[in-house]
Design an enzyme around this catalytic site. Structure first.
Site, short mmCIF file in Angstrom:
data_model
loop_
_atom_site.label_atom_id
_atom_site.label_comp_id
_atom_site.label_asym_id
_atom_site.label_seq_id
_atom_site.Cartn_x
_atom_site.Cartn_y
_atom_site.Cartn_z
N ASP A 115 -8.94 63.58 -23.75
CA ASP A 115 -10.25 64.55 -23.71
C ASP A 115 -11.76 64.01 -23.26
O ASP A 115 -12.15 63.10 -23.08
CB ASP A 115 -10.34 65.01 -25.32
N1 URA Z 1 -5.18 60.99 -27.92
C1 URA Z 1 -6.45 62.13 -28.00
O1 URA Z 1 -6.50 62.67 -29.10
N2 URA Z 1 -6.98 62.43 -27.38
C2 URA Z 1 -7.07 61.45 -25.74
O2 URA Z 1 -8.03 61.47 -25.52
C3 URA Z 1 -5.91 60.93 -25.94
C4 URA Z 1 -5.10 60.47 -26.87
#
Ligand code: URA
Length: 252
Positions: free
Chosen positions: A104
């Site tokens: 993310d």
């Molecule tokens: N889980 C999440 O919530 N975000 C990420 O970037 C990776 C795994």
């Protein structure tokens, strides 16, 4: 545009000098026409070059790196909202590489990048259940029940997550610090798993993926994977699968 001899060398046909000999032997065609002069340049994208009647294509050198992605970067090659992309952090790499999977915008940590499409496919394929470990700093009440729920699987977006390993490893100003290992890769999975338990992830960092460890790589920096790390990734799917048994269940 590149000189024909260089193009032939890039395609692994012969050294540049030997390529010249092959050209003089009238064995090379560009767009269907035999070429015998040395100065000819070709467009690698559009021109069709044949040697002895066979089309040749440049071999791109495979490159494998890990990046310690900072928060505030998207893991796409371009972003329609104009946000910074991880490509800016690897602009010193000559080859065109791309991220394997995603992290993310607000997550930091280990991101594999490569130009090897086969390996990307392997790592990303859900059937290989690649393990990914995150350090999460979380607010909310983390009870024994929360840990057991997360380990057994919780419902997010209408499905139950598969067993995970979850341990409390400390406390920070942001909240409880936990290490969580999952074997799936649904969108914002870790954040949603904690949300399902009434907790909010304030900071998330991936520290391991597919047997690779982020270690002390500084944030925003990348390094090449070692030969043994690349070989380990290439073995994915070639060995019989070990069944994942969560720590709270004893092997029989
Ligand atoms: N889980 C999440 O919530 N975000 C990420 O970037 C990776 C795994």
């Amino acid at each position: 545009m590149v000189r024909l001899q260089k193009f032939m060398a890039d395609c692994g046909v012969a050294s540049r000098r030997n390529a010249e000999k092959i050209i003089l032997e009238r064995r090379v065609k560009v767009n269907g026409e035999v070429v015998t002069e040395m100065g000819v340049k070709v467009d690698e994208e559009y021109d069709v070059v044949e040697v002895d009647g066979r089309e040749i294509k440049p071999q791109t050198k495979k490159i494998y790196i890990m990046l310690n992605k900072p928060e505030g970067f998207v893991t796409t090659v371009s972003d329609d909202k104009g946000r910074p992309t991880v490509m800016e952090l690897v602009s010193d790499i000559e080859q065109r590489i791309y991220p394997v999977g995603r992290l993310d915008y607000d997550t930091e940590g280990l991101l594999i990048m490569t130009n090897d499409g086969d390996l990307t496919f392997k790592i990303s394929h859900p059937k290989h259940n690649i393990s990914k470990t995150y350090v999460a700093e979380v607010t909310g009440n983390i009870t024994m029940e929360t840990l057991i729920n997360l380990r057994r699987g919780v419902e997010i977006d209408g499905f139950k997550t598969s067993p995970a390993e979850v341990e409390v490893v400390g406390a920070t100003q942001l909240g409880t610090k936990l290490e969580i290992t999952i074997h799936e890769g649904h969108n914002r999975q870790v954040r949603k798993m904690f949300e399902s338990q009434g907790c909010i992830v304030k900071k998330l960092k991936r520290i391991k993926e597919a047997g690779l460890q982020l270690g002390h790589l500084p944030i925003g920096k990348w390094r090449k994977l070692s030969e043994s790390e690349v070989n380990m990734l290439k073995k994915i799917g070639t060995e019989p699968k070990k069944k994942f048994v969560p720590r709270y269940k004893k092997r029989k």
